[in-house]
Design a protein around this motif. Sequence first.
Motif, PDB file in Angstrom:
ATOM      1  N   LEU A 126      -6.431   5.061   0.358  1.00 25.17           N
ATOM      2  CA  LEU A 126      -5.561   4.171   0.142  1.00 25.17           C
ATOM      3  C   LEU A 126      -4.503   4.253   1.475  1.00 25.17           C
ATOM      4  O   LEU A 126      -4.307   5.571   1.769  1.00 25.17           O
ATOM      5  N   ALA A 127      -4.094   3.186   2.161  1.00 27.17           N
ATOM      6  CA  ALA A 127      -3.282   3.163   3.367  1.00 27.17           C
ATOM      7  C   ALA A 127      -2.033   3.187   3.278  1.00 27.17           C
ATOM      8  O   ALA A 127      -1.223   2.407   2.156  1.00 27.17           O
ATOM      9  N   THR A 128      -1.313   4.029   3.899  1.00 23.88           N
ATOM     10  CA  THR A 128       0.112   4.268   4.003  1.00 23.88           C
ATOM     11  C   THR A 128       0.654   2.619   4.615  1.00 23.88           C
ATOM     12  O   THR A 128      -0.140   2.299   5.484  1.00 23.88           O
ATOM     13  N   ASN A 129       1.581   2.231   3.907  1.00 18.39           N
ATOM     14  CA  ASN A 129       2.085   0.868   4.256  1.00 18.39           C
ATOM     15  C   ASN A 129       3.448   0.535   4.034  1.00 18.39           C
ATOM     16  O   ASN A 129       4.340   1.401   3.454  1.00 18.39           O
ATOM     17  N   HIS A 130       3.962  -0.447   4.485  1.00 13.30           N
ATOM     18  CA  HIS A 130       5.075  -1.225   4.343  1.00 13.30           C
ATOM     19  C   HIS A 130       4.629  -2.296   3.270  1.00 13.30           C
ATOM     20  O   HIS A 130       4.194  -3.165   3.938  1.00 13.30           O
ATOM     21  N   PRO A 131       5.053  -2.355   2.049  1.00  9.44           N
ATOM     22  CA  PRO A 131       4.606  -3.311   1.197  1.00  9.44           C
ATOM     23  C   PRO A 131       4.683  -4.907   1.503  1.00  9.44           C
ATOM     24  O   PRO A 131       3.854  -5.906   1.523  1.00  9.44           O
ATOM     25  N   GLU A 132       5.937  -5.146   1.966  1.00  4.76           N
ATOM     26  CA  GLU A 132       6.389  -6.716   2.379  1.00  4.76           C
ATOM     27  C   GLU A 132       6.654  -6.786   3.832  1.00  4.76           C
ATOM     28  O   GLU A 132       7.681  -6.639   4.317  1.00  4.76           O
ATOM     29  N   PHE A 181      19.569   0.140   6.320  1.00  3.13           N
ATOM     30  CA  PHE A 181      18.969   0.963   5.302  1.00  3.13           C
ATOM     31  C   PHE A 181      19.089   0.230   4.021  1.00  3.13           C
ATOM     32  O   PHE A 181      20.396   0.420   3.564  1.00  3.13           O
ATOM     33  N   GLY A 182      18.036   0.102   3.174  1.00  2.53           N
ATOM     34  CA  GLY A 182      18.323  -0.375   2.031  1.00  2.53           C
ATOM     35  C   GLY A 182      17.069  -0.914   1.142  1.00  2.53           C
ATOM     36  O   GLY A 182      16.017  -0.252   1.484  1.00  2.53           O
ATOM     37  N   ASP A 183      17.241  -1.821   0.191  1.00  2.66           N
ATOM     38  CA  ASP A 183      16.187  -2.274  -0.694  1.00  2.66           C
ATOM     39  C   ASP A 183      15.725  -3.718  -0.303  1.00  2.66           C
ATOM     40  O   ASP A 183      15.687  -4.021   0.861  1.00  2.66           O
ATOM     41  N   ILE A 216      13.236  -1.258   1.872  1.00  2.91           N
ATOM     42  CA  ILE A 216      11.879  -1.286   0.873  1.00  2.91           C
ATOM     43  C   ILE A 216      12.363  -2.142  -0.315  1.00  2.91           C
ATOM     44  O   ILE A 216      13.288  -1.599  -1.030  1.00  2.91           O
ATOM     45  N   GLY A 217      11.503  -3.016  -0.557  1.00  5.23           N
ATOM     46  CA  GLY A 217      11.723  -3.796  -1.983  1.00  5.23           C
ATOM     47  C   GLY A 217      11.641  -2.737  -3.244  1.00  5.23           C
ATOM     48  O   GLY A 217      10.657  -1.973  -3.263  1.00  5.23           O
TER      49      GLY A 217
END
Length: 383
Positions: A126-132, A181-183, A216-217
């Motif tokens: 499973l890949a390291t990722n940035h979801p959105e 830096f945030g959500d 990151i969401g």
Amino acid sequence: MGVQWVAAHRAAMVSPYDGLSFTKPRGGFSGRTVRQVVHLHRGGPQLRVWLSNQFGSGPLRIGEARVGRHLGGGRIAEDQIRLSFGGSKSVEIVAGTEVVSDLTDFEVPDDAELAISLYVVEDSGLATNHPEALQTGYVAAGNTAADPEPGLAEEIASLYWIKGVDLRLERSGDEPVVAAFGDSLTDGSGTTPGAHQRYPDHLSRRLGLPVLNLGIGGNRLLRNGFGPAGLLRFQPDVLSVPGLTHVIIALGINDLGLPAMLGQPKTGAEEMIAGFTTLARLAREAGVAPIGATLPPYAGTTFPGYHSEKGDRIREAVNDWIRRTPEYHACLDIDAAVRDPERPSRFHPDLHCGDGLHPNDEGARAMAHAIGLDAFLTRRVSR
């Protein structure tokens, strides 16, 4: 003036094994080419690309990597180039590590989209990722890294392995380097995909400088899930950025809303203030000016159980501290920028995407205008 490496793009990576995620983790990229798009606020004559296998369970083998100007729809301009790694066109990235490509001559214009194509010989599970990603990527069978057209390709919405892009630039020592830096409010949820309407994009246009997006969401200040807790990822994601001068810290609303939804212990104002104080002091110790961001209004959100009256009282107490504390260099007052003046615990109806929590394009613009630009011209950092 001097020639330096300057971060032009960053993406916060998450583990596909995280028990909490808005996206389905995936692998299965072996023998396929993954073409992904990143947007750079600033251009330059030379670049390098960072690839991360931070959360992989095995080695990631890249057989070929290319970068070119994205023309839309996965199409690449003819002047694309091959990246090298220690002089080799291929690279193996051990699980838990990252690599950076060699310096490459490639003229990138300002406000450009780059297409980075990776031919994956062997993936790492499973890949390291940035979801959105808010950019469409393309996955095709075989090695199609050099193909100008994506061909018959699967479209993807997450960003895999690409942690960042640096440019080699001549710059003065007093030019700000800013990270957000945030959500999800930083990441851009609710804004138009592919249109670069996140609040850091709008702030970059105001400043005339890049603003790195490390949102990151779903991310939280104090607790893991939806990425590592802000307290844990602040050093590797933010303070590792070369030449960083300012960081906007915009976390906390998920610390209030998610515990009720997930059946976890609630978070109090004192805990959140202690967490924000820790981040501010870590920033100052690194010579970086911390900028606090108030928590947005969230009454009336469509997420069941997310809002509570107690949570609102905590939010108000935390926001009052953020506006007044000397721990921060300045304040980005998101709450004041997007709230409904007639119902201040709610988002203005013209500024959210329909869910009462995330800004639309105009809401993101309002957020970016919620701070004076003079905050980025000085640092006044005391260690």
